[in-house]
Design an enzyme around this catalytic site. Structure first.
Site, short mmCIF file in Angstrom:
data_model
loop_
_atom_site.label_atom_id
_atom_site.label_comp_id
_atom_site.label_asym_id
_atom_site.label_seq_id
_atom_site.Cartn_x
_atom_site.Cartn_y
_atom_site.Cartn_z
N LEU A 19 0.83 -1.20 0.00
CA LEU A 19 0.00 0.00 0.00
C LEU A 19 0.87 1.26 0.00
O LEU A 19 1.80 1.38 0.78
CB LEU A 19 -0.87 -0.02 1.26
CG LEU A 19 -1.97 1.03 1.30
CD1 LEU A 19 -3.01 0.75 0.22
CD2 LEU A 19 -2.59 1.06 2.68
N ASP A 20 0.57 2.20 -0.86
CA ASP A 20 1.21 3.52 -0.89
C ASP A 20 2.70 3.46 -1.21
O ASP A 20 3.43 4.40 -0.93
CB ASP A 20 1.05 4.26 0.45
CG ASP A 20 -0.40 4.42 0.84
OD1 ASP A 20 -1.26 4.34 -0.06
OD2 ASP A 20 -0.66 4.63 2.03
N THR A 21 3.16 2.37 -1.81
CA THR A 21 4.57 2.35 -2.17
C THR A 21 4.82 2.01 -3.63
O THR A 21 5.93 1.71 -4.01
CB THR A 21 5.35 1.33 -1.31
OG1 THR A 21 4.81 0.04 -1.60
CG2 THR A 21 5.21 1.63 0.16
#
Lengths: 278, 278, 278, 278
Positions: free
Chosen positions: A221-223
């Site tokens: 997530l979010d990377t």
């Protein structure tokens, strides 16, 4: 006649530009715009060429295959608008911005449908005469909910799926199903403030600049690979709630930019980095 | 209960802050936010105070008059949303952005109507259930056309009139009728590229940054007091047409910011300059 | 062995990239970085290539001449640091910034000398062990003063002359003598506030953003081709004097950037525009 | 006569502005500039006032104590330049920038000395006629090295200690000794890329914007209250080494800004946040 876009991505070796440009030149095409980049550390070559000409563009493919390394990824794209499906939840700013750009012909994509897990945005979408599907996650486990969402998405055969403030965590299955085709807007200047409530985190940390990040969705997530980022200054007078409001302007501009770049075939992925030919 | 806004603007003299804050303190009000500025060159004082309390706010007026210079301009404003009328022509980006903000409750104003000199934007406005008036300038002289526009505007009694890419030059009569109440977005970084086709001018000049300016309209075209400006970088690859497209994002953000600042009573005019309490 | 830089600038025609890259490929050079741009409006082609290899680079020139239009401008440059002479008056910020960059090896140029029309900056320059020439303009007419300045400049044979807040107007003769080789920093965001006292002009106009512009000097003061620009936000609290101080940070960064771009052979001129391969 | 600066920081309560401005008004002072801020969440009041007048400024202190809460922190500061000591290692850009600003009278502080753990920067500092102390950390444990550094610092009695790329980790003892008086520049946009090699981290992560952060040093490395931040855009063509070079311009501007704000008494600390009256 609309120009064609040629994308090539392969291990670097001497003479690639010469050989590729030779294929286009010999086929009688007129090159309108050409950008290439060699990642010297990764020894990898990236090229995007816009060209025009009377002949069918796919006739160059076999010639390219003769001069390129076997592992080269070659894509011929049209400049005609490709379909997109947008996922949202309740916030209107990113979705609304995309709808207005679509309305005025500015978006290089066709919005085929909007899917949301709440009814909130239904009237906004429908007034633009675009199909709206509310698929509530209530009483459904994550897998079952995603299965319904995927079914609707696939019925529109989109090139990319855009998460316009879609506040649901995606399963690895969903991500794998649309590998490298899901664009998300994260409401912070990644990698700062990963996770929930980034504006609140930013307020507590006392930062003087906040931002937003549009990225390709991966399992972590979010990377995922970052396509575009932007920031605005804040100061001590800006509360967490006011940061959230101010941040909306950054979010919508950054997301729209990433969508434009992706649909114009300007984004290449390499590991966790992007090459973006602006 | 919603807070009140007190605006004071007067020649500077010693003790003003002490006296004004005393009036509010003695009346039992709670000051939430206070900003003041003294223009030392012009010897002029500006103050904006947000306060709350049970008593009717206008009871402070006579007390303020006792402590302020006779020429002081005092305004008590409510934080309730005031009416706005938008004028447009054919471009959707600024108007659409205001409509979406209005839709989501983010705009600190009520859009009462949109007036345009073309039919183009009618369907967009109407789908937001906002009255749309097309007043074509065809076969009308400027005075007669403006007379009809003014009649419609006045029927909505707006606080401000917002020109969202309204491509008509206003007469001194129109400007005088709504003195200091017309907000315009100019598609350049004023005072550079005053006049027509600013993006084309910018391209020819080879600038590396373009911008947009929101300002109060005065008789001198494009020279009124500036409320907000912003810019984006460009380079040699950006054509005049692409500058125009890229500029739209700046224009809409800057105009929306100026409208927000004006309706939140944060903008003071002094000669050709603005004091903006952000 | 240091890489070589090849610059080509010619009317556009089909196959240029193919032909040029072929010359380098056939000569056994390794292309490290390549950027090209076609100005579709002007039908003009620009290319900058960094390459390395054992052979002497100038052996490619005759081969390039065979494949390029007769009017092509071809330049082979070394990546070794070339000489620069700086002109200044009394302000230290731009000069000081260049001296520090030079000291730490960051500047891609060798500062051979500093010439000023005042003694003020002499001690600063000398402490960096760089020759300082004060050529006062007192009791000299403009032509005679420039004659002495030119004599000193020419004794150092610089690639470019950098005006680091040199507050003298140059004659057409001076400009012609160093055609397209004089880089100036103008303390405003051109084309706004051309001429004297730009910060005072900006204050009076009430702008919300100020900037600086680095450009090639031509006969028309402050209107030469722009290499780099940058801006900073200001507001009503910033006086003209404070703008001047804040502006210094922008000026020095923009000037240093322009000097770097010029010495790295990244700047092409075409009419009054620049192509800058960053 | 130079203006005085009054700083007040206390729990919020009604009427503070009225009472404080009354003390100054009754003492016959002329307020030149006044900024106050109430953190509504923390219920805390901050005020910075510049005032002038014939009387000795400290006569207002007992009157202020009568009207302020007992826990109020009151500071009267002069606008005369206060002493600063700079710590550095081998990089010249931040130190050099401060030295040039100091040379031209722009820095609102007096550089009394520079201390470094390498000899590298000695000649640069000495040519500005500023004492340079090389205190090598070789063959010393951290405590012993810091003891020597502290001894030299204290001999100059500085208001603030500025770390201009000082590449040594400070012990809690050092931090406690100069509590809230050490300003550091961190070469990343905190809180992203905390720790070592931030530019390399940024490159690997593929961010599109990099930045720098000036902050007060606390025990937790890189997490102290932020005074100033700024950013610049990067793209895929910018290597980690090039990011480091480009980042230097941001670092030096941000550090100089933080030093200016601190010495002008514009920075208040509250928990891990700063209130900065720009």
């Amino acid at each position: 006649m609309a120009p064609h876009i040629l994308r090539i991505d392969c291990p670097d070796e001497p003479g690639l530009v010469h050989k590729i440009s030779g294929v286009l030149f010999n086929a009688g095409y007129n090159v309108l715009d050409n950008q290439e980049f060699v990642d010297l550390e990764a020894k990898h070559f990236f090229m995007r060429t816009a060209f025009e000409g009377a002949a069918a563009p796919d006739r160059v493919i076999p010639y390219l295959q003769q001069v390129l390394p076997a592992s080269a990824v070659v894509k011929l794209a049209t400049t005609e608008k490709q379909p997109v499906v947008i996922l949202a939840t309740t916030e209107a700013h990113c979705l609304g911005d995309l709808l207005i750009r679509h309305y005025s012909g500015e978006l290089p994509a066709q919005i085929r449908a909007v899917i949301a897990n709440h009814e909130t945005l239904g009237s906004l979408v429908k007034q633009f005469s675009i199909p709206f599907h509310c698929i509530s996650h209530k009483d459904l486990d994550r897998t079952e909910h995603e299965k319904q969402v995927i079914e609707v998405i696939d019925s529109y055969a989109p090139e990319y799926i855009v998460l316009a403030k879609y506040m649901r965590i995606l399963t690895p299955n969903f991500v794998a199903h649309y590998r490298n085709r899901v664009i998300n807007i994260h409401h912070s200047f990644l990698p700062a403030f990963i996770g929930a409530k980034p504006y609140h985190q930013a307020y507590v940390r006392g930062v003087k600049i906040i931002g937003a990040t549009a990225h390709i969705v991966t399992d972590d997530l979010d990377t995922g690979p970052i396509i575009a980022q932007n920031v605005i200054p804040v100061n001590h007078t800006v509360t967490a709630a006011a940061m959230m409001q101010a941040g909306r302007d950054v979010e919508k501009i950054v997301l729209a930019k990433a969508v434009k770049l992706a649909f114009e075939e300007r984004v290449f992925l390499h590991g966790n980095r992007t090459i973006v030919f602006e």
